[in-house]
Design a protein around this motif. Structure first.
Motif, PDB file in Angstrom:
ATOM      1  N   THR A 103       0.795  -1.229   0.000  1.00  0.00           N
ATOM      2  CA  THR A 103       0.000   0.000   0.000  1.00  0.00           C
ATOM      3  C   THR A 103       0.825   1.275   0.000  1.00  0.00           C
ATOM      4  O   THR A 103       0.292   2.344  -0.285  1.00  0.00           O
ATOM      5  CB  THR A 103      -0.949   0.025   1.213  1.00  0.00           C
ATOM      6  OG1 THR A 103      -0.167  -0.069   2.408  1.00  0.00           O
ATOM      7  CG2 THR A 103      -1.941  -1.129   1.140  1.00  0.00           C
ATOM      8  N   ASP A 104       2.090   1.217   0.342  1.00  0.00           N
ATOM      9  CA  ASP A 104       2.941   2.383   0.171  1.00  0.00           C
ATOM     10  C   ASP A 104       2.979   2.669  -1.336  1.00  0.00           C
ATOM     11  O   ASP A 104       3.111   1.731  -2.131  1.00  0.00           O
ATOM     12  CB  ASP A 104       4.348   2.074   0.696  1.00  0.00           C
ATOM     13  CG  ASP A 104       5.346   3.175   0.369  1.00  0.00           C
ATOM     14  OD1 ASP A 104       5.423   4.144   1.135  1.00  0.00           O
ATOM     15  OD2 ASP A 104       6.034   3.066  -0.664  1.00  0.00           O
ATOM     16  N   LEU A 105       2.828   3.920  -1.731  1.00  0.00           N
ATOM     17  CA  LEU A 105       2.697   4.202  -3.168  1.00  0.00           C
ATOM     18  C   LEU A 105       3.872   3.646  -3.974  1.00  0.00           C
ATOM     19  O   LEU A 105       3.679   2.982  -5.000  1.00  0.00           O
ATOM     20  CB  LEU A 105       2.542   5.710  -3.401  1.00  0.00           C
ATOM     21  CG  LEU A 105       2.459   6.138  -4.865  1.00  0.00           C
ATOM     22  CD1 LEU A 105       1.256   5.524  -5.567  1.00  0.00           C
ATOM     23  CD2 LEU A 105       2.412   7.658  -4.971  1.00  0.00           C
ATOM     24  N   GLY A 106       5.080   3.900  -3.489  1.00  0.00           N
ATOM     25  CA  GLY A 106       6.249   3.415  -4.217  1.00  0.00           C
ATOM     26  C   GLY A 106       6.301   1.893  -4.263  1.00  0.00           C
ATOM     27  O   GLY A 106       6.635   1.291  -5.285  1.00  0.00           O
ATOM     28  N   GLU A 107       5.933   1.264  -3.149  1.00  0.00           N
ATOM     29  CA  GLU A 107       5.912  -0.203  -3.096  1.00  0.00           C
ATOM     30  C   GLU A 107       4.848  -0.758  -4.039  1.00  0.00           C
ATOM     31  O   GLU A 107       5.035  -1.798  -4.671  1.00  0.00           O
ATOM     32  CB  GLU A 107       5.604  -0.679  -1.669  1.00  0.00           C
ATOM     33  CG  GLU A 107       6.729  -0.471  -0.680  1.00  0.00           C
ATOM     34  CD  GLU A 107       7.757  -1.596  -0.734  1.00  0.00           C
ATOM     35  OE1 GLU A 107       7.363  -2.755  -0.861  1.00  0.00           O
ATOM     36  OE2 GLU A 107       8.954  -1.295  -0.653  1.00  0.00           O
ATOM     37  N   ILE A 145       3.799   0.626  -6.762  1.00  0.00           N
ATOM     38  CA  ILE A 145       4.290   0.787  -8.134  1.00  0.00           C
ATOM     39  C   ILE A 145       5.211  -0.376  -8.503  1.00  0.00           C
ATOM     40  O   ILE A 145       5.038  -1.019  -9.536  1.00  0.00           O
ATOM     41  CB  ILE A 145       5.014   2.149  -8.294  1.00  0.00           C
ATOM     42  CG1 ILE A 145       4.003   3.301  -8.198  1.00  0.00           C
ATOM     43  CG2 ILE A 145       5.779   2.206  -9.614  1.00  0.00           C
ATOM     44  CD1 ILE A 145       4.624   4.675  -8.019  1.00  0.00           C
ATOM     45  N   THR A 201      -1.088  10.028  -8.085  1.00  0.00           N
ATOM     46  CA  THR A 201      -1.133   9.672  -6.660  1.00  0.00           C
ATOM     47  C   THR A 201      -2.573   9.528  -6.190  1.00  0.00           C
ATOM     48  O   THR A 201      -2.924   8.576  -5.482  1.00  0.00           O
ATOM     49  CB  THR A 201      -0.412  10.747  -5.819  1.00  0.00           C
ATOM     50  OG1 THR A 201       0.948  10.821  -6.250  1.00  0.00           O
ATOM     51  CG2 THR A 201      -0.452  10.419  -4.336  1.00  0.00           C
TER      52      THR A 201
END
Lengths: 188, 460
Positions: free
Chosen positions: B134-138, B140, B184
């Motif tokens: 759920t972390d945005l970078g994760e 992705i 985002t």
């Protein structure tokens, strides 16, 4: 032997030498002449805002002025706050007004915690978060804050500093990653 | 999962083919280092703060068993179930067992390098559980089926155009809309649905407090908080070195973590989990997976002080010019280049050479780990374990021979200073030095030794 016993036995056996615990209060940390000013300047860079309640003003009045046409508003500071049966029921809250116990000047963080640990989803599901903090409950650093918040624990407590944000796409700062897209701290 | 056959030098050379992307990567990460500096300079006590953090961590490591036992007692008093995992496989089995007992079909995760290390996602997916990072970078990198390239900024190797294309395909966003805010918020809407429908949430742990039995998780996005406030089950996975003795010590570590990591005074959310939400359950999995071996090593035990801020990566001239994907271990950069080889020198030996020995990592480390010194010691282990490519090994052996025979070294140096300037360019262009697009340095008239001797003679 269980994994627990095995691991602990290994750690006991392999202990490196280490110093005594230092006295973290022996080092002087930064202080601020005007704590509110430091807090407010910082929080404005972090997707938030801070105001001091003036005579004749009310929290509800400030919130209504800032967001004239809100969706669902939940005010936990009110006398008989709304209750829900599951945390998911807060999913469509537009504005949440919650008590903050303590503010920290160096980090623009506000400590939130409440008895029963039942509202915690609200802090993060709401689109806009309003934190109501007593005027005199503001300290210089996180060290001062931890000295005070250790007194009370409700199973969950958190520091919230500004609004939810991310810079995961090309280091561009975007407000509103998962939590609140706006944060307003009102000192009363 | 990462391919641990990666050789750092080869992978870095491939990355540097795209000069523009490489320059962007370097400058984007250097900017984070500069933000870190600006924050550090605002605190007159910065260096004392680092010393305090170092001492607290070093003390804790010297009594890790006691503090872990205290932590477990207090966590259990809070109603939390504590599990112990000797290795990655046991960790994965425990997590799957908790999920299976709860009938969980979907798990939302916040950032956890430990679960990357353990390969948790594929383990659960093979057993029919949907895992959503759920972390945005994760998220992705999960959608791209690749590992994170940085422990704090998992998608820093990507340009917004690539993310836009990915989201168009996976989330149905507008084609060609590269606006980070738009992208985002599209991910926000998509992930909200997952938070609201997940059966369990898993978080990493930044700090575990022996005195209270609670754990602290720091995020800017709020994903750890939504992932634990909504689903009825919260699992926190922690490496056993995450312990600190007292809650008051957070007054040191929360001041260092975000300043070192991203150049912010603090993360948006610093959340203290001590009990499950009403009607829920909370589990903590304490994982060893090789850490106790590192604890027993005089050379490398300091690396267990790490609080995973990533400052060493941001300052590292090699990391910035090679990306995290050039490192074979899941944690890249200077700290990964000691942790990886400590875990398995055969697999991760090349990482020890991803270093100029400039020492900048040791100077920014908030817990003062002697990173560059550890990398030199890891090089020795890599050499002894026979992991070096033949050319590198021959080069090192030749150099060793030369440094042991000073007169030969002098003659060799003299010869080089004479010969290199008259070599045809076609020859010098293909040396290991000049291949990445650099010119060979100008040959000086005298060696350092000759200059030094002349200088000593001139002294009155």
């Amino acid at each position: 032997m269980s994994s627990r016993e095995q691991i602990l036995a290994k750690l006991r056996h392999k202990r490196p030498h280490g110093p005594a615990l230092p006295d973290i209060d022996a080092v002087p940390f930064i202080t601020f002449a005007d704590k509110f000013d430091a807090f407010a300047t910082l929080v404005r860079n972090l997707g938030g805002d801070a105001v001091q309640l003036q005579p004749g003003e009310t929290v509800a009045g400030i919130v209504a002025q800032r967001w004239p046409q809100p969706g669902r508003v939940v005010d936990v500071t009110a006398a008989n706050p709304e209750q829900v049966s599951a945390p998911h029921d807060w999913h469509d809250v537009d504005i949440a007004i919650v008590p903050g116990e303590l503010a920290v000047a160096e980090s623009a963080a506000v400590w939130v915690s409440h008895a029963g640990n039942s509202q915690r989803a609200l802090y993060f599901l709401t689109q806009k978060l309003v934190l109501v903090v007593p005027k005199d409950a503001i300290v210089d650093t996180m060290r001062d804050a931890y000295a005070r918040v250790s007194i009370r624990e409700h199973g969950f407590g958190g520091f919230i500093s500004g609004s939810s944000r991310t810079a995961d796409i090309e280091q561009s700062l975007v407000m509103g990653a998962h939590g609140a897209m706006a944060a307003l701290v009102i000192f009363v | 999962m990462k391919n641990d056959n990666i050789n750092h030098a080869e992978a870095a050379a491939a990355f540097l083919q795209d000069r523009e992307q490489a320059r962007w990567h370097d400058s984007a990460i250097w900017w984070v280092r500069q933000k870190r500096d600006a924050q550090a300079k605002q605190l007159p006590e910065w260096e004392q703060l680092r010393a305090l953090a170092q001492q607290i961590k070093a003390h804790t490591l010297s009594r890790l068993d006691e503090y872990l036992e205290q932590f477990q007692r207090n966590a259990e008093q809070n109603g939390v179930t504590v599990h112990w995992a000797a290795d990655a496989d046991e960790h994965n089995r425990i997590v799957h067992g908790i999920l299976a007992a709860g009938g969980v079909k979907k798990l939302v995760k916040s950032k956890s390098m430990l679960t990357e290390e353990c390969g948790l996602n594929p383990y659960l997916e093979q057993r029919g559980i949907e895992v959503i990072d759920t972390d945005l970078g994760e998220r992705i990198v999960q959608l791209r089926h690749e590992p994170p390239s940085h422990i704090v900024m998992p998608a820093i190797h990507l340009k917004k155009e690539q993310i836009s294309e990915l989201f168009h395909k996976e989330l149905g966003t507008e084609a060609g809309n590269n606006d980070p805010t738009y992208l985002t918020h599209a991910a926000r809407a998509n992930l909200r649905e997952h938070f609201l429908t997940a059966g369990a949430g898993l978080t990493g742990v930044n700090f575990a407090i022996a005195e209270t039995g609670g754990v602290v998780v720091c995020t800017n996005e709020g994903n750890a908080d939504l992932g634990t406030a909504l689903p009825p089950i919260h699992i926190a996975s922690m490496g056993l070195e995450k312990i600190i003795p007292k809650q008051a010590h957070l007054g040191v570590f929360t001041r260092l973590l975000a300043r070192s990591a991203i150049g912010s005074p603090i993360t948006t959310y610093t959340s203290h989990f001590q009990q499950a939400r009403p009607g829920g359950e909370m589990h903590i999995v304490i994982v060893d997976n090789g850490r106790s071996d590192i604890l027993g090593s005089d050379d490398f035990s300091q690396s267990l002080r790490c609080i995973r801020c990533g400052a060493c990566m941001n300052t590292c001239p090699v990391y910035r010019r090679s990306t995290g994907h050039s490192y074979s271990y899941i944690i890249p950069g200077p700290i990964g280049s000691t942790l990886g080889p400590s875990r398995d020198i055969k697999k991760h030996g090349s990482m020890a050479f991803a270093c100029t020995t400039c020492g900048s990592c040791s100077n920014v480390c908030p817990v003062k780990i002697n990173l560059h010194e550890q990398l030199i010691l890891q090089r020795k282990r890599a050499f002894d374990a026979g992991t070096l490519k033949p050319v590198k090994k021959m080069g090192l052996l030749a150099m060793r021979f030369l440094t042991q025979h000073p007169s030969l070294m002098d003659t060799g140096g003299k010869l080089m200073r004479k010969v290199v300037p008259i070599l045809p360019q076609a020859l010098t262009q293909h040396s290991a030095w000049s291949r990445p697009g650099r010119d060979l340095p100008q040959m000086p008239a005298q060696s350092f030794k000759e200059m030094w001797q002349a200088r000593q003679k001139d002294k009155p």
